[in-house]
Design a protein around this motif. Structure first.
Motif, PDB file in Angstrom:
ATOM      1  N   GLU A 105     -92.658  35.691 -14.529  1.00 48.58           N
ATOM      2  CA  GLU A 105     -91.514  35.319 -15.367  1.00 48.58           C
ATOM      3  C   GLU A 105     -90.800  36.564 -15.875  1.00 48.58           C
ATOM      4  N   TYR A 106     -91.590  37.582 -16.217  1.00 49.39           N
ATOM      5  CA  TYR A 106     -90.999  38.808 -16.724  1.00 49.39           C
ATOM      6  C   TYR A 106     -90.154  39.500 -15.651  1.00 49.39           C
ATOM      7  N   ALA A 107     -90.617  39.441 -14.412  1.00 52.47           N
ATOM      8  CA  ALA A 107     -89.826  40.009 -13.310  1.00 52.47           C
ATOM      9  C   ALA A 107     -88.484  39.300 -13.188  1.00 52.47           C
ATOM     10  N   LYS A 108     -88.498  37.991 -13.343  1.00 52.70           N
ATOM     11  CA  LYS A 108     -87.244  37.226 -13.301  1.00 52.70           C
ATOM     12  C   LYS A 108     -86.309  37.657 -14.433  1.00 52.70           C
ATOM     13  N   MET A 109     -86.877  37.930 -15.606  1.00 59.15           N
ATOM     14  CA  MET A 109     -86.066  38.363 -16.738  1.00 59.15           C
ATOM     15  C   MET A 109     -85.455  39.745 -16.489  1.00 59.15           C
ATOM     16  N   ILE A 110     -86.241  40.662 -15.928  1.00 61.04           N
ATOM     17  CA  ILE A 110     -85.710  41.994 -15.615  1.00 61.04           C
ATOM     18  C   ILE A 110     -84.494  41.884 -14.712  1.00 61.04           C
ATOM     19  N   ASN A 111     -84.583  41.046 -13.688  1.00 60.79           N
ATOM     20  CA  ASN A 111     -83.453  40.832 -12.790  1.00 60.79           C
ATOM     21  C   ASN A 111     -82.286  40.163 -13.508  1.00 60.79           C
ATOM     22  N   GLY A 112     -82.609  39.064 -14.181  1.00 61.21           N
ATOM     23  CA  GLY A 112     -81.563  38.230 -14.777  1.00 61.21           C
ATOM     24  C   GLY A 112     -80.802  38.893 -15.899  1.00 61.21           C
ATOM     25  N   GLU A 113     -81.481  39.751 -16.658  1.00 56.64           N
ATOM     26  CA  GLU A 113     -80.832  40.437 -17.779  1.00 56.64           C
ATOM     27  C   GLU A 113     -80.193  41.761 -17.365  1.00 56.64           C
ATOM     28  N   LYS A 114     -80.236  42.066 -16.086  1.00 56.11           N
ATOM     29  CA  LYS A 114     -79.601  43.287 -15.551  1.00 56.11           C
ATOM     30  C   LYS A 114     -80.151  44.541 -16.220  1.00 56.11           C
TER      31      LYS A 114
END
Length: 424
Positions: free
Chosen positions: A234-243
């Motif tokens: 989930e944290y990896a998705k956040m890193i991507n999604g939050e640029k």
């Protein structure tokens, strides 16, 4: 984080398991399979369905690796439950993901190792050099020290990268910082990344001050609270999604999720995530006691109760009756306050915490006679803000300090929702 194990069932990992952070594992149940433990207030009920990590869900990612030149970011925590594979049963329950993939004829070219090294035995902050795995002969690239982000030449010849590390849900636990740099390097080199997800042993706890950008460091790279309440996938998705990656690049990311896992379930790690987190209690107390790394107080490095005790020669024995003396051991070759008698508290039997606790930090500060020497500059990096030290020094109560976090935590939780995979 030392080689002494406090787990109920202790046995040595073979080289196949690459027991990096010390050689002990702690199965939570007699069958040695990780199981879901659902918490309902004070009642705890065992459910027979085993949790399958992303690594255990190999049928989802093996097809993605066929005919590819593969790199893998992993350490001793990257294991697969052998009973869930076609691998023959042995005296051990787990097999290293590196060995498993090689058995499946996956063409692994390089191993990339985070803090503590591929076998997980190095001290926190210790310089790890590149090398070669003695069992497989594979080259090992260190991603710690001056080489936290893989260089283009270190990724040359890699078609796809796997990330399989066990996180513990705390901002200053550096595996998520390594994740950031891996994602950034993959994005820049146009290399797809597969993250094999693993449960967060601290579940959905979201708590603590939000990091301020001016205090960014390798122990805090993002504007998140101390406890983020997410799995590493989930944290990896956040890193991507939050640029959050440099120049707004985005990694070609695939997350292989866990199955039979919910965020409110208790998960006991089968392998120590790093040398100084030997058991469930230390992992649960880690975020709260890690603040002592930024003070003149020991949190048990150089003992067999790391992150379960705290103490200092400067704390009065009249008020702190528990004592210990740190000595060198695996994971703490030069522990803070080595050879000095420390007075403090033993929290190894304390009830499980469900928030970031400041009470022990405040108690130690108030009990220190020369308060001007209590904090060291590293404290601000751990806290991610100058405010927390100022609040403690001004005499603010824990409740009042916690109130100052509310706005930031509320905002973070709204952002976090967009990236969650598992039930709250």
């Amino acid at each position: 984080m030392v080689s002494y194990s406090l787990f109920k069932n202790t046995f040595l990992f073979s080289f196949i398991l690459m027991a990096a952070c010390g050689n002990s594992i702690q199965p939570k149940v007699d069958s040695q399979k990780s199981k879901i433990i659902t918490e309902n207030n004070s009642n705890t009920a065992a459910v027979t369905t085993p949790i399958k990590t992303g690594a255990d869900n190999y049928n989802q990612y093996l097809p993605l690796l066929t005919n590819k030149k593969v790199g893998i970011v992993t350490n001793q925590t990257g294991v697969i439950n052998q009973s869930d594979t076609s691998h023959s049963q042995t005296e051990h329950n787990y097999i290293s993901i590196v060995d498993y993939l090689l058995e499946k004829k996956i063409d692994i070219k390089k191993i990339y190792a985070p803090e503590h090294g591929f076998r997980g035995t190095a001290d926190a902050g210790e310089l790890i050099k590149d090398g070669k795995d003695t069992k497989t002969g594979l080259p090992i690239i260190s991603l710690y020290g001056n080489n936290k982000k893989p260089k283009p030449e270190q990724l040359q010849g890699i078609d796809i990268l796997i990330f399989d590390l066990q996180d513990v849900g705390a901002r200053f636990y550096t595996y998520i910082s390594s994740l950031h740099y891996i994602m950034e390097a993959c994005a820049e080199q146009n290399i797809p990344l597969i993250v094999l997800d693993r449960p967060n042993p601290n579940g959905g706890i979201v708590d603590g001050p939000i990091l301020e950008k001016e205090n960014t460091s390798f122990v805090g790279m993002h504007t998140i609270p101390v406890l983020h309440g997410m799995t590493i996938g989930e944290y990896a998705k956040m890193i991507n999604g939050e640029k959050w990656l440099k120049n707004g690049v985005e990694c070609k990311l695939t997350v292989i999720p866990c199955t039979n896992y919910k965020r409110d379930t208790f998960y006991s790690l089968p392998v120590k995530p790093s040398p100084n987190l030997p058991n469930d209690q230390s992992i649960n107390l880690y975020a709260s006691l890690c603040f002592f790394e930024g003070t003149n107080v020991s949190l048990g490095r150089g003992t067999n109760k790391q992150f379960q005790i705290y103490g200092s020669p400067l704390l009065p024995k009249e008020k702190f009756s528990f004592s210990f003396t740190p000595e060198p051991n695996e994971g703490a070759k030069e522990p803070p306050l080595k050879g000095k008698l420390c007075y403090g508290e033993d929290l190894s039997k304390a009830p499980k915490v469900k928030q970031l606790e400041l009470k022990w930090l405040i108690k130690a500060y108030n009990g220190t006679e020369d308060k001007s020497k209590f904090f060291i500059p590293f404290f601000t990096k751990l806290a991610g803000t100058t405010k927390l030290q100022q609040q403690i020094e001004s005499g603010m109560s824990e409740d009042d300090i916690r109130k100052t976090w509310e706005t930031g935590l509320s905002s973070f939780k709204q952002t976090r929702k967009k990236y969650l995979i598992y039930t709250e």
